[in-house]
Design a protein around this motif. Structure first.
Motif, PDB file in Angstrom:
ATOM      1  N   ASP A   2       0.833  -1.209   0.000  1.00 14.49           N
ATOM      2  CA  ASP A   2       0.000   0.000   0.000  1.00 14.49           C
ATOM      3  C   ASP A   2       0.868   1.259   0.000  1.00 14.49           C
ATOM      4  O   ASP A   2       0.634   2.204   0.749  1.00 14.49           O
ATOM      5  CB  ASP A   2      -0.943  -0.004   1.206  1.00 14.49           C
ATOM      6  N   VAL A   3       1.897   1.247  -0.845  1.00 11.31           N
ATOM      7  CA  VAL A   3       2.754   2.418  -1.008  1.00 11.31           C
ATOM      8  C   VAL A   3       2.196   3.257  -2.165  1.00 11.31           C
ATOM      9  O   VAL A   3       1.909   2.730  -3.230  1.00 11.31           O
ATOM     10  CB  VAL A   3       4.213   2.016  -1.277  1.00 11.31           C
ATOM     11  N   ASP A   4       2.070   4.545  -1.940  1.00 16.22           N
ATOM     12  CA  ASP A   4       1.412   5.437  -2.893  1.00 16.22           C
ATOM     13  C   ASP A   4       2.435   6.305  -3.618  1.00 16.22           C
ATOM     14  O   ASP A   4       3.028   7.204  -3.037  1.00 16.22           O
ATOM     15  CB  ASP A   4       0.399   6.316  -2.145  1.00 16.22           C
ATOM     16  N   PHE A   5       2.645   6.008  -4.922  1.00 19.80           N
ATOM     17  CA  PHE A   5       3.546   6.793  -5.764  1.00 19.80           C
ATOM     18  C   PHE A   5       2.769   7.751  -6.675  1.00 19.80           C
ATOM     19  O   PHE A   5       3.296   8.194  -7.687  1.00 19.80           O
ATOM     20  CB  PHE A   5       4.391   5.865  -6.646  1.00 19.80           C
TER      21      PHE A   5
ATOM     22  N   PHE B  82       0.432   3.946  -8.816  1.00 24.07           N
ATOM     23  CA  PHE B  82       1.289   4.762  -9.666  1.00 24.07           C
ATOM     24  C   PHE B  82       0.477   5.776 -10.483  1.00 24.07           C
ATOM     25  O   PHE B  82       0.931   6.221 -11.524  1.00 24.07           O
ATOM     26  CB  PHE B  82       2.088   3.866 -10.629  1.00 24.07           C
ATOM     27  N   ASP B  83      -0.672   6.154 -10.012  1.00 27.80           N
ATOM     28  CA  ASP B  83      -1.531   7.068 -10.769  1.00 27.80           C
ATOM     29  C   ASP B  83      -0.799   8.375 -11.091  1.00 27.80           C
ATOM     30  O   ASP B  83      -0.259   9.037 -10.203  1.00 27.80           O
ATOM     31  CB  ASP B  83      -2.795   7.386  -9.966  1.00 27.80           C
ATOM     32  N   ARG B  84      -0.781   8.705 -12.378  1.00 33.70           N
ATOM     33  CA  ARG B  84      -0.192   9.965 -12.874  1.00 33.70           C
ATOM     34  C   ARG B  84       1.276  10.116 -12.477  1.00 33.70           C
ATOM     35  O   ARG B  84       1.799  11.230 -12.425  1.00 33.70           O
ATOM     36  CB  ARG B  84      -1.009  11.173 -12.416  1.00 33.70           C
ATOM     37  N   ALA B  85       1.936   8.996 -12.186  1.00 33.65           N
ATOM     38  CA  ALA B  85       3.373   9.039 -11.888  1.00 33.65           C
ATOM     39  C   ALA B  85       4.152   9.181 -13.197  1.00 33.65           C
ATOM     40  O   ALA B  85       3.661   8.856 -14.279  1.00 33.65           O
ATOM     41  CB  ALA B  85       3.797   7.777 -11.153  1.00 33.65           C
ATOM     42  N   ARG B  86       5.375   9.671 -13.077  1.00 32.78           N
ATOM     43  CA  ARG B  86       6.254   9.818 -14.241  1.00 32.78           C
ATOM     44  C   ARG B  86       7.498   8.974 -13.997  1.00 32.78           C
ATOM     45  O   ARG B  86       8.239   9.224 -13.039  1.00 32.78           O
ATOM     46  CB  ARG B  86       6.610  11.297 -14.454  1.00 32.78           C
TER      47      ARG B  86
ATOM     48  N   GLY C 127      -2.867   2.743 -11.770  1.00 31.03           N
ATOM     49  CA  GLY C 127      -1.837   3.518 -12.431  1.00 31.03           C
ATOM     50  C   GLY C 127      -1.067   2.739 -13.483  1.00 31.03           C
ATOM     51  O   GLY C 127       0.070   3.095 -13.818  1.00 31.03           O
ATOM     52  N   TYR C 128      -1.686   1.688 -14.021  1.00 31.96           N
ATOM     53  CA  TYR C 128      -1.006   0.903 -15.059  1.00 31.96           C
ATOM     54  C   TYR C 128      -0.666   1.762 -16.271  1.00 31.96           C
ATOM     55  O   TYR C 128       0.359   1.540 -16.918  1.00 31.96           O
ATOM     56  CB  TYR C 128      -1.892  -0.269 -15.500  1.00 31.96           C
ATOM     57  N   ASP C 129      -1.515   2.746 -16.561  1.00 34.27           N
ATOM     58  CA  ASP C 129      -1.261   3.593 -17.722  1.00 34.27           C
ATOM     59  C   ASP C 129      -0.126   4.581 -17.480  1.00 34.27           C
ATOM     60  O   ASP C 129       0.252   5.318 -18.390  1.00 34.27           O
ATOM     61  CB  ASP C 129      -2.537   4.343 -18.116  1.00 34.27           C
ATOM     62  N   SER C 130       0.426   4.596 -16.274  1.00 33.30           N
ATOM     63  CA  SER C 130       1.538   5.500 -15.963  1.00 33.30           C
ATOM     64  C   SER C 130       2.876   4.761 -15.904  1.00 33.30           C
ATOM     65  O   SER C 130       3.879   5.340 -15.484  1.00 33.30           O
ATOM     66  CB  SER C 130       1.291   6.209 -14.625  1.00 33.30           C
TER      67      SER C 130
END
Length: 217
Positions: free
Chosen positions: A142-145, A165-169, A186-189
């Protein structure tokens, strides 16, 4: 991947002096200081500076070290729970066999930091910048990137559970050595990450769902 260092291996080990205070102070300057088997419950030490220091067997609970700086520090067997590390700066740090639970590290900067055999549970790294960071044989649950920037980050031997990984770069992020890739969102990120063919097959249904693709036999 190199092995974690022992206290005696640190280049500044011979110069360390034991911390003799009862508390951590706001704006405190802890240079070449050793903290051993200490507990700091509810300490407020925002804007503190730790440089060439070692923390072993230290327990931090329900406190705040917001905007503090950690340069060339070594942490071993440290337990951090419910503590605010938001907007902190970490450079050339080594964290060994330590645990972090319910810790806020959002909007922080971590450069050349290695976690060996650590456990991170419900750690908030939203908006953080991670450069040359390695999580080695660690558990990240449950780590939030979300909206974080990850550059040259790797996870050899580590297990990810419910990572976000939502909206992560991502840039040059290596996930190939991870023991398990449990990603909640966040798969799309994940553009900019490298994974194995086997990992790609395991993640294919989630990737398809993120792209709006329906899989049917």
């Amino acid at each position: 991947m190199r092995e974690p260092r022992a206290l005696a291996d640190l280049p500044f080990a011979a110069y360390l002096e034991d911390h003799d205070g009862e508390h951590l102070e706001p704006g405190g300057d802890y240079n070449v200081v050793r903290f051993t088997d200490r507990e700091f419950p509810g300490s407020t030490a925002d804007n503190a500076r730790f440089s060439e220091s070692a923390l072993s067997g230290v327990r931090l609970t329900d406190g705040s070290l917001r905007r503090s700086r950690f340069n060339d520090v070594w942490l071993h067997g440290v337990q951090v729970m419910g503590t605010d590390f938001a907007e902190t700066s970490w450079l050339d740090a080594e964290v060994v066999n330590s645990a972090f639970a319910g810790v806020a590290v959002y909007d922080s900067e971590l450069s050349r930091v290695t976690f060996f055999g650590c456990k991170l549970v419900s750690v908030n790294l939203r908006g953080a910048k991670l450069r040359q960071v390695a999580f080695v044989n660690s558990i990240l649950r449950d780590v939030d990137f979300t909206e974080a920037e990850l550059t040259a980050v790797s996870f050899p031997g580590s297990t990810l559970e419910d990572a976000r990984f939502d909206r992560a770069r991502l840039d040059k992020v290596d996930l190939r050595g991870a023991a398990a890739l449990g990603i909640r969102s966040g798969y799309d990120s994940l553009r900019g990450a490298t994974i194995t063919f086997t990992q790609a097959l395991d993640l294919a249904p989630a990737f398809a769902q993120a792209l709006g693709i329906t899989l049917k036999d």
